[in-house]
Design a protein around this motif. Structure first.
Motif, PDB file in Angstrom:
ATOM      1  N   ALA A   1       0.921  -1.187  -0.170  1.00 54.02           N
ATOM      2  CA  ALA A   1      -0.116  -0.014  -0.175  1.00 54.02           C
ATOM      3  C   ALA A   1       0.775   1.212   0.047  1.00 54.02           C
ATOM      4  O   ALA A   1       0.307   2.208   0.518  1.00 54.02           O
TER       5      ALA A   1
ATOM      6  N   PHE B   1      -7.031   3.414   1.595  1.00 48.18           N
ATOM      7  CA  PHE B   1      -6.888   2.847   0.469  1.00 48.18           C
ATOM      8  C   PHE B   1      -8.647   2.818  -0.049  1.00 48.18           C
ATOM      9  O   PHE B   1      -9.077   2.839  -1.343  1.00 48.18           O
TER      10      PHE B   1
ATOM     11  N   GLU C   1       0.364   2.569  -5.581  1.00 45.20           N
ATOM     12  CA  GLU C   1      -0.683   3.667  -5.960  1.00 45.20           C
ATOM     13  C   GLU C   1      -0.173   3.850  -7.398  1.00 45.20           C
ATOM     14  O   GLU C   1      -1.110   4.088  -8.379  1.00 45.20           O
TER      15      GLU C   1
END
Length: 78
Positions: free
Chosen positions: A9, A43, A14
């Motif tokens: 993450a 997220f 991304e």
């Protein structure tokens, strides 16, 4: 359609999420495995993709490959 899962993450994850969003006819994210609950919550607000708290759930999704987006020190913990 190329379908992939993501582990992690951070900024690398991304990057792959943005690629799928920019070219939705070519790429699709099957799901993301995120261990950290705060990151999962963050997220889930930012991205409309399945987010899992365990690797087994991600592995049950339909994907062509999985991208590991964790640092080299954390890769052994997965």
């Amino acid at each position: 359609m190329i379908k992939y899962g993501i582990i992690g993450a951070g900024w690398r994850a991304e990057f792959y999420l943005r690629i799928a969003a920019l070219v939705p006819d070519t790429f699709s994210v099957s799901g993301i495995y995120i261990r950290n609950s705060a990151k999962r919550k963050e997220f889930s607000k930012k991205y409309a993709v399945p987010i899992f708290d365990n690797l087994e759930a991600l592995l049950k999704t339909d994907f062509d490959f999985i991208v590991s987006c964790v640092n080299k020190d954390s890769i052994n913990e997965i």
